[in-house]
Design a protein around this motif. Structure first.
Motif, PDB file in Angstrom:
ATOM      1  N   MET A  93       0.847  -1.184   0.000  1.00  0.00           N
ATOM      2  CA  MET A  93       0.000   0.000   0.000  1.00  0.00           C
ATOM      3  C   MET A  93       0.887   1.240   0.000  1.00  0.00           C
ATOM      4  SD  MET A  93      -2.817   0.934   2.842  1.00  0.00           S
ATOM      5  CE  MET A  93      -3.893   2.273   2.643  1.00  0.00           C
ATOM      6  N   ASP A  94       0.629   2.151  -0.894  1.00  0.00           N
ATOM      7  CA  ASP A  94       1.368   3.403  -0.954  1.00  0.00           C
ATOM      8  C   ASP A  94       0.610   4.480  -0.188  1.00  0.00           C
ATOM      9  OD1 ASP A  94       3.374   2.353  -2.563  1.00  0.00           O
ATOM     10  OD2 ASP A  94       2.264   2.808  -4.393  1.00  0.00           O
ATOM     11  N   PHE A  95       1.311   5.136   0.725  1.00  0.00           N
ATOM     12  CA  PHE A  95       0.696   6.197   1.513  1.00  0.00           C
ATOM     13  C   PHE A  95       0.721   7.507   0.729  1.00  0.00           C
ATOM     14  CE2 PHE A  95       2.201   3.187   4.719  1.00  0.00           C
ATOM     15  CZ  PHE A  95       1.036   2.995   5.426  1.00  0.00           C
ATOM     16  N   VAL A  96      -0.366   8.225   0.764  1.00  0.00           N
ATOM     17  CA  VAL A  96      -0.448   9.524   0.115  1.00  0.00           C
ATOM     18  C   VAL A  96       0.131  10.590   1.038  1.00  0.00           C
ATOM     19  CG1 VAL A  96      -2.032  11.262  -0.795  1.00  0.00           C
ATOM     20  CG2 VAL A  96      -2.470   8.841  -1.196  1.00  0.00           C
ATOM     21  N   LEU A  97      -0.050  10.399   2.334  1.00  0.00           N
ATOM     22  CA  LEU A  97       0.374  11.386   3.314  1.00  0.00           C
ATOM     23  C   LEU A  97       0.842  10.674   4.571  1.00  0.00           C
ATOM     24  CD1 LEU A  97       0.287  14.376   4.464  1.00  0.00           C
ATOM     25  CD2 LEU A  97      -2.021  13.833   5.189  1.00  0.00           C
ATOM     26  N   THR A  98       1.971  11.074   5.092  1.00  0.00           N
ATOM     27  CA  THR A  98       2.412  10.608   6.405  1.00  0.00           C
ATOM     28  C   THR A  98       2.681  11.837   7.256  1.00  0.00           C
ATOM     29  OG1 THR A  98       4.731  10.542   5.725  1.00  0.00           O
ATOM     30  CG2 THR A  98       3.479   8.497   5.514  1.00  0.00           C
ATOM     31  N   CYS A  99       2.383  11.732   8.532  1.00  0.00           N
ATOM     32  CA  CYS A  99       2.604  12.875   9.417  1.00  0.00           C
ATOM     33  C   CYS A  99       2.806  12.405  10.851  1.00  0.00           C
ATOM     34  CB  CYS A  99       1.458  13.874   9.327  1.00  0.00           C
ATOM     35  SG  CYS A  99      -0.136  13.243   9.837  1.00  0.00           S
ATOM     36  N   THR A 100       3.393  13.271  11.646  1.00  0.00           N
ATOM     37  CA  THR A 100       3.583  12.996  13.071  1.00  0.00           C
ATOM     38  C   THR A 100       2.284  13.286  13.806  1.00  0.00           C
ATOM     39  OG1 THR A 100       4.285  15.251  13.587  1.00  0.00           O
ATOM     40  CG2 THR A 100       6.009  13.697  12.898  1.00  0.00           C
ATOM     41  N   SER A 101       2.229  12.881  15.050  1.00  0.00           N
ATOM     42  CA  SER A 101       1.041  13.173  15.872  1.00  0.00           C
ATOM     43  C   SER A 101       0.829  14.672  16.023  1.00  0.00           C
ATOM     44  CB  SER A 101       1.191  12.546  17.257  1.00  0.00           C
ATOM     45  OG  SER A 101       1.284  11.155  17.161  1.00  0.00           O
ATOM     46  N   GLU A 102       1.921  15.412  16.175  1.00  0.00           N
ATOM     47  CA  GLU A 102       1.820  16.862  16.307  1.00  0.00           C
ATOM     48  C   GLU A 102       1.278  17.489  15.029  1.00  0.00           C
ATOM     49  OE1 GLU A 102       4.529  15.117  17.034  1.00  0.00           O
ATOM     50  OE2 GLU A 102       4.994  15.501  19.150  1.00  0.00           O
ATOM     51  N   GLU A 103       1.746  17.006  13.876  1.00  0.00           N
ATOM     52  CA  GLU A 103       1.259  17.532  12.600  1.00  0.00           C
ATOM     53  C   GLU A 103      -0.224  17.230  12.422  1.00  0.00           C
ATOM     54  OE1 GLU A 103       5.390  17.182   9.997  1.00  0.00           O
ATOM     55  OE2 GLU A 103       3.936  15.547   9.962  1.00  0.00           O
ATOM     56  N   LEU A 104      -0.620  16.008  12.758  1.00  0.00           N
ATOM     57  CA  LEU A 104      -2.031  15.636  12.658  1.00  0.00           C
ATOM     58  C   LEU A 104      -2.877  16.514  13.570  1.00  0.00           C
ATOM     59  CD1 LEU A 104      -4.288  13.815  11.627  1.00  0.00           C
ATOM     60  CD2 LEU A 104      -3.689  12.202  13.463  1.00  0.00           C
ATOM     61  N   ALA A 105      -2.418  16.717  14.798  1.00  0.00           N
ATOM     62  CA  ALA A 105      -3.163  17.543  15.752  1.00  0.00           C
ATOM     63  C   ALA A 105      -3.308  18.977  15.255  1.00  0.00           C
ATOM     64  CB  ALA A 105      -2.486  17.524  17.118  1.00  0.00           C
ATOM     65  N   LEU A 106      -2.259  19.527  14.682  1.00  0.00           N
ATOM     66  CA  LEU A 106      -2.325  20.898  14.162  1.00  0.00           C
ATOM     67  C   LEU A 106      -3.322  20.997  13.015  1.00  0.00           C
ATOM     68  CD1 LEU A 106      -1.333  23.804  14.214  1.00  0.00           C
ATOM     69  CD2 LEU A 106       0.522  23.118  12.695  1.00  0.00           C
ATOM     70  N   MET A 107      -3.305  20.024  12.107  1.00  0.00           N
ATOM     71  CA  MET A 107      -4.243  20.050  10.987  1.00  0.00           C
ATOM     72  C   MET A 107      -5.684  19.901  11.470  1.00  0.00           C
ATOM     73  SD  MET A 107      -2.275  18.067   7.884  1.00  0.00           S
ATOM     74  CE  MET A 107      -1.774  16.610   8.797  1.00  0.00           C
ATOM     75  N   VAL A 108      -5.911  19.040  12.452  1.00  0.00           N
ATOM     76  CA  VAL A 108      -7.251  18.843  13.005  1.00  0.00           C
ATOM     77  C   VAL A 108      -7.719  20.109  13.720  1.00  0.00           C
ATOM     78  CG1 VAL A 108      -8.560  17.533  14.739  1.00  0.00           C
ATOM     79  CG2 VAL A 108      -7.063  16.333  13.158  1.00  0.00           C
ATOM     80  N   SER A 109      -6.815  20.750  14.436  1.00  0.00           N
ATOM     81  CA  SER A 109      -7.157  21.991  15.139  1.00  0.00           C
ATOM     82  C   SER A 109      -7.534  23.100  14.162  1.00  0.00           C
ATOM     83  CB  SER A 109      -5.977  22.437  16.001  1.00  0.00           C
ATOM     84  OG  SER A 109      -6.264  23.634  16.664  1.00  0.00           O
ATOM     85  N   VAL A 110      -6.771  23.231  13.077  1.00  0.00           N
ATOM     86  CA  VAL A 110      -7.056  24.249  12.056  1.00  0.00           C
ATOM     87  C   VAL A 110      -8.417  23.988  11.414  1.00  0.00           C
ATOM     88  CG1 VAL A 110      -6.324  25.128   9.805  1.00  0.00           C
ATOM     89  CG2 VAL A 110      -4.660  24.842  11.634  1.00  0.00           C
ATOM     90  N   ALA A 111      -8.794  22.718  11.332  1.00  0.00           N
ATOM     91  CA  ALA A 111     -10.093  22.355  10.752  1.00  0.00           C
ATOM     92  C   ALA A 111     -11.246  22.650  11.709  1.00  0.00           C
ATOM     93  CB  ALA A 111     -10.112  20.884  10.371  1.00  0.00           C
TER      94      ALA A 111
END
Length: 59
Positions: A1-19
């Protein structure tokens, strides 16, 4: 399986917060690294935003 996006927990949290899901973002971060004060998170999130800019995910 090829991942389209990988991120750290901090990156995920920041993106979720911005949303607009601050409570979900807080849960992600606390589960990953534990509780920290607001003053401790400011530099972490500033560095994280720069990581996302370098990955061309964040503008």
């Amino acid at each position: 399986m090829d991942f389209v996006l990988t991120c750290t927990s901090e990156e995920l949290a920041l993106m979720v917060s911005v949303a607009g899901y601050d409570s979900v973002a807080k849960g992600i971060v606390e589960a990953a690294v534990g509780k920290k004060s607001g003053q401790e998170w400011v530099p972490t999130m500033e560095a994280t935003s720069k990581q996302l800019i370098m990955k061309r995910i964040f503008d």
